[in-house]
Design a protein around this motif. Structure first.
Motif, PDB file in Angstrom:
ATOM      1  N   ASP A 257       0.869  -1.181   0.000  1.00  0.00           N
ATOM      2  CA  ASP A 257       0.000   0.000   0.000  1.00  0.00           C
ATOM      3  C   ASP A 257       0.902   1.225   0.000  1.00  0.00           C
ATOM      4  OD1 ASP A 257      -3.132   0.737   1.046  1.00  0.00           O
ATOM      5  OD2 ASP A 257      -1.582   2.259   1.346  1.00  0.00           O
ATOM      6  N   LEU A 258       0.689   2.130  -0.979  1.00  0.00           N
ATOM      7  CA  LEU A 258       1.539   3.326  -1.040  1.00  0.00           C
ATOM      8  C   LEU A 258       1.221   4.211   0.161  1.00  0.00           C
ATOM      9  CD1 LEU A 258       1.424   4.117  -4.862  1.00  0.00           C
ATOM     10  CD2 LEU A 258       3.295   3.138  -3.568  1.00  0.00           C
ATOM     11  N   ARG A 260       0.663   7.527   2.365  1.00  0.00           N
ATOM     12  CA  ARG A 260       0.155   8.905   2.255  1.00  0.00           C
ATOM     13  C   ARG A 260      -0.060   9.329   0.803  1.00  0.00           C
ATOM     14  NH1 ARG A 260       3.382   8.046   6.410  1.00  0.00           N
ATOM     15  NH2 ARG A 260       5.259   8.154   5.151  1.00  0.00           N
ATOM     16  N   PHE A 261      -0.719   8.477   0.076  1.00  0.00           N
ATOM     17  CA  PHE A 261      -0.917   8.741  -1.343  1.00  0.00           C
ATOM     18  C   PHE A 261      -1.860   9.925  -1.575  1.00  0.00           C
ATOM     19  CE2 PHE A 261      -2.693   7.814  -5.574  1.00  0.00           C
ATOM     20  CZ  PHE A 261      -1.507   7.825  -6.275  1.00  0.00           C
ATOM     21  N   LYS A 262      -2.774  10.099  -0.632  1.00  0.00           N
ATOM     22  CA  LYS A 262      -3.751  11.193  -0.750  1.00  0.00           C
ATOM     23  C   LYS A 262      -3.026  12.543  -0.866  1.00  0.00           C
ATOM     24  CE  LYS A 262      -7.993  12.809   1.499  1.00  0.00           C
ATOM     25  NZ  LYS A 262      -7.601  14.190   1.436  1.00  0.00           N
ATOM     26  N   ASN A 265      -1.932  13.355  -4.397  1.00  0.00           N
ATOM     27  CA  ASN A 265      -3.066  13.902  -5.170  1.00  0.00           C
ATOM     28  C   ASN A 265      -3.328  15.346  -4.777  1.00  0.00           C
ATOM     29  OD1 ASN A 265      -3.833  11.832  -6.855  1.00  0.00           O
ATOM     30  ND2 ASN A 265      -5.217  10.895  -5.368  1.00  0.00           N
ATOM     31  N   HIS A 270      -4.297  15.258  -9.403  1.00  0.00           N
ATOM     32  CA  HIS A 270      -4.735  13.887  -9.638  1.00  0.00           C
ATOM     33  C   HIS A 270      -3.946  13.225 -10.773  1.00  0.00           C
ATOM     34  CE1 HIS A 270      -7.675  10.605  -9.878  1.00  0.00           C
ATOM     35  NE2 HIS A 270      -7.971  10.974  -8.638  1.00  0.00           N
ATOM     36  N   ASP A 274      -1.908   9.736 -10.781  1.00  0.00           N
ATOM     37  CA  ASP A 274      -1.999   8.623 -11.744  1.00  0.00           C
ATOM     38  C   ASP A 274      -0.607   8.225 -12.228  1.00  0.00           C
ATOM     39  OD1 ASP A 274      -4.680   8.608 -11.543  1.00  0.00           O
ATOM     40  OD2 ASP A 274      -5.082   9.634 -13.431  1.00  0.00           O
ATOM     41  N   LEU A 277       1.243   6.207  -9.695  1.00  0.00           N
ATOM     42  CA  LEU A 277       0.833   4.792  -9.655  1.00  0.00           C
ATOM     43  C   LEU A 277       1.518   4.011 -10.771  1.00  0.00           C
ATOM     44  CD1 LEU A 277      -2.994   5.278  -8.995  1.00  0.00           C
ATOM     45  CD2 LEU A 277      -1.332   4.319  -7.396  1.00  0.00           C
ATOM     46  N   GLY A 299      -7.405   1.438  -5.226  1.00  0.00           N
ATOM     47  CA  GLY A 299      -6.691   2.688  -5.486  1.00  0.00           C
ATOM     48  C   GLY A 299      -5.171   2.563  -5.480  1.00  0.00           C
ATOM     49  N   GLU A 300      -4.568   2.483  -4.247  1.00  0.00           N
ATOM     50  CA  GLU A 300      -3.099   2.438  -4.175  1.00  0.00           C
ATOM     51  C   GLU A 300      -2.649   1.159  -3.460  1.00  0.00           C
ATOM     52  OE1 GLU A 300      -4.908   3.182  -1.422  1.00  0.00           O
ATOM     53  OE2 GLU A 300      -3.270   4.142  -0.337  1.00  0.00           O
TER      54      GLU A 300
HETATM   55  N1  LIG Z   1      -4.626   9.768  -8.794  1.00  0.00           N
HETATM   56  C1  LIG Z   1      -5.282   8.704  -8.359  1.00  0.00           C
HETATM   57  N2  LIG Z   1      -5.665   8.644  -7.073  1.00  0.00           N
HETATM   58  C2  LIG Z   1      -6.308   7.551  -6.638  1.00  0.00           C
HETATM   59  C3  LIG Z   1      -6.613   6.486  -7.492  1.00  0.00           C
HETATM   60  N3  LIG Z   1      -7.274   5.545  -6.765  1.00  0.00           N
HETATM   61  C4  LIG Z   1      -7.376   6.026  -5.501  1.00  0.00           C
HETATM   62  N4  LIG Z   1      -6.795   7.235  -5.416  1.00  0.00           N
HETATM   63  C5  LIG Z   1      -6.668   8.105  -4.260  1.00  0.00           C
HETATM   64  O1  LIG Z   1      -5.793   7.513  -3.310  1.00  0.00           O
HETATM   65  C6  LIG Z   1      -6.088   8.088  -2.047  1.00  0.00           C
HETATM   66  C7  LIG Z   1      -5.991   7.026  -0.976  1.00  0.00           C
HETATM   67  O2  LIG Z   1      -6.138   7.660   0.232  1.00  0.00           O
HETATM   68  P1  LIG Z   1      -6.074   6.904   1.605  1.00  0.00           P
HETATM   69  O3  LIG Z   1      -6.927   5.653   1.504  1.00  0.00           O
HETATM   70  O4  LIG Z   1      -6.419   7.885   2.657  1.00  0.00           O
HETATM   71  O5  LIG Z   1      -4.623   6.409   1.715  1.00  0.00           O
HETATM   72  P2  LIG Z   1      -3.263   7.197   1.887  1.00  0.00           P
HETATM   73  O6  LIG Z   1      -3.398   8.653   1.651  1.00  0.00           O
HETATM   74  O7  LIG Z   1      -2.273   6.482   1.042  1.00  0.00           O
HETATM   75  O8  LIG Z   1      -2.942   6.973   3.396  1.00  0.00           O
HETATM   76  P3  LIG Z   1      -2.243   5.697   4.021  1.00  0.00           P
HETATM   77  O9  LIG Z   1      -2.666   4.519   3.224  1.00  0.00           O
HETATM   78  O10 LIG Z   1      -2.757   5.626   5.426  1.00  0.00           O
HETATM   79  O11 LIG Z   1      -0.784   5.919   3.977  1.00  0.00           O
HETATM   80  C8  LIG Z   1      -7.455   8.725  -2.145  1.00  0.00           C
HETATM   81  O12 LIG Z   1      -7.318  10.128  -2.111  1.00  0.00           O
HETATM   82  C9  LIG Z   1      -7.965   8.297  -3.521  1.00  0.00           C
HETATM   83  O13 LIG Z   1      -8.725   9.317  -4.137  1.00  0.00           O
HETATM   84  C10 LIG Z   1      -6.218   6.567  -8.862  1.00  0.00           C
HETATM   85  O14 LIG Z   1      -6.429   5.677  -9.669  1.00  0.00           O
HETATM   86  N5  LIG Z   1      -5.550   7.685  -9.233  1.00  0.00           N
END
Ligand SMILES: Nc1nc2c(ncn2[C@@H]2O[C@H](COP(=O)(O)OP(=O)(O)OP(=O)(O)O)[C@@H](O)[C@H]2O)c(=O)[nH]1
Length: 386
Positions: A257-258, A260-262, A265, A270, A274, A277, A299-300
């Motif tokens: 799991d990546l 702090r991916f949010k 973005n 966004h 992408d 990823l 998602g990630e």
């Molecule tokens: N750009 C992009 N964002 C995505 C995609 N799928 C999911 N996301 C975003 O990934 C983010 C995942 O957020 P969280 O589930 O809070 O996870 P996180 O920010 O990585 O936090 P942790 O997992 O706790 O480290 C969300 O903001 C989704 O909108 C995608 O295909 N493309």
């Protein structure tokens, strides 16, 4: 080699009938398409032309004219079909000009040329032109769409064109007029020519199906990052674990799991998310061996299944990916993005199903995340109690 005249024509008619039948079947099962209609009409026109030739030992001028018109019309239809197949705009003026020129040439050769070799030469040269034109059409298409199967089509048309030119050459070399096309190299070439002509429908059949099947499979089973979709991954993992059970081999699973991916973005947009990823997926795929599988669960969230691998090997791979991810930044227009990820690792214990394995790796990944991320944790039974 001497080809008996009747055998030669019967064989040619048979090949063309098979070709027409295949195209008709494709139309029935594959659905109507203008290019298919053009090729089907072209095949039947060729059959009628060949039957005229077969039924009349010394054809009259009118049947000669009709036969040649049918042959030329069939090749023009084939060219029009290719234009439609490649979704190229057809220049109507150009096609009309070609039709009128062919008609005039046909009329001229029927009325004023008595020498068979000269007639054959004009006829073959005109069809060779169509073949080279099709080869150029597909070569230009190939420059934009690097599909290897296109070489088959290009090669086939070049072959047809060259055969026709050689046929003219050999026909001119022969002294005995009655044997000009039925002896030695010209006979072989003519047979090869008609075989290739009949074969073109199969080439298109496979080309169309091959392209569509690959495209559909790609869309259904893989996502934009190049990783497998969840269902497809689980299907393959299930097969992998069953095989491992049977052979007593090991399968290791890495859940990723990546971190702090949010934030990526939010801070970089966004689109950069992408790209991040895809950047991550590329790093993973560069490290996989043949037989390993890589999927995206959400998602990630990603998963890797390693065939015939123990926990130590999986740990080494996860760590390598973790370090490369940290070292290879993604360059965006807002600056460099450094990614990190949490890795959970579990290995298949020769019992239970693959969903249990996924659960264990997922649990280990959560443990890595709860310790601040950018870590690899191996699943242990104690994790269940935490
Ligand atoms: N750009 C992009 N964002 C995505 C995609 N799928 C999911 N996301 C975003 O990934 C983010 C995942 O957020 P969280 O589930 O809070 O996870 P996180 O920010 O990585 O936090 P942790 O997992 O706790 O480290 C969300 O903001 C989704 O909108 C995608 O295909 N493309």
């Amino acid at each position: 080699m001497v080809v008996d005249e009747l055998t030669y024509f019967v064989l040619t008619v048979l090949l063309t009938v098979v070709s027409a039948a295949v195209l008709t079947l494709i139309r029935i099962f594959h659905g109507q398409r203008p290019c298919l209609d053009c090729w089907i009409v072209a095949s039947y026109a060729q059959i009628v032309a060949l039957l005229i030739l077969l039924l009349q030992a010394t054809p009259s001028n009118s049947s000669l004219f009709l036969m040649n018109s049918l042959f030329w019309a069939s090749f023009i239809l084939i060219v029009v079909g290719h234009h439609n197949y490649l979704q190229l705009k057809l220049n109507r003026r150009f096609i009309s000009l070609v039709i009128v020129s062919y008609l005039i040439l046909n009329l001229y050769s029927t009325l004023f040329i008595n020498d068979t070799v000269q007639r054959v030469s004009i006829f073959s040269a005109a069809i060779a032109l169509c073949c080279f034109y099709c080869a150029v059409l597909y070569f230009r298409y190939f420059l934009n769409n690097h599909k290897p199967a296109l070489w088959l089509v290009i090669g086939l048309y070049l072959f047809l064109g060259i055969c026709l030119l050689l046929r003219i050459y050999f026909a001119r070399q022969q002294q005995d007029e009655s044997q000009q096309l039925l002896l030695g190299a010209p006979a072989l070439l003519s047979l090869a020519l008609f075989t290739a002509n009949a074969l073109q429908s199969y080439v298109f059949y496979f080309l169309m199906h091959w392209r569509q099947i690959i495209q559909l499979e790609q869309l259904a089973n893989y996502d934009v990052t190049g990783a497998m979709r969840r269902n497809y991954f689980i299907k393959l993992l299930d097969k992998m674990t069953r095989r491992a059970q049977f052979r007593g081999a090991e399968v290791a699973l890495i859940f990723i799991d990546l971190d702090r991916f949010k934030l990526i973005n939010d801070n970089y947009g966004h689109h950069s998310g992408d790209l991040a990823l895809q950047h991550f997926a590329q790093i993973v795929m560069n490290n996989l061996r043949v037989g390993d599988i890589f999927g995206r669960f959400g998602g990630e969230e990603f998963v890797i299944a390693l065939n015939n691998s123990n926990t130590q090997q999986a740990y080494a791979l996860a760590n390598r990916i973790r370090i490369q991810l940290h070292q290879q930044a993604l360059v965006t227009n807002k600056g460099k993005v450094y990614l990190s990820a949490s890795f959970g690792l579990a290995s298949y214990q020769h019992e239970g199903d693959c969903t249990e394995l996924i659960k264990q790796a997922d649990l280990a990944m959560y443990q890595a995340k709860s310790q601040g991320g950018n870590k690899v944790i191996i699943y242990t039974a104690e994790l269940n109690q935490q």
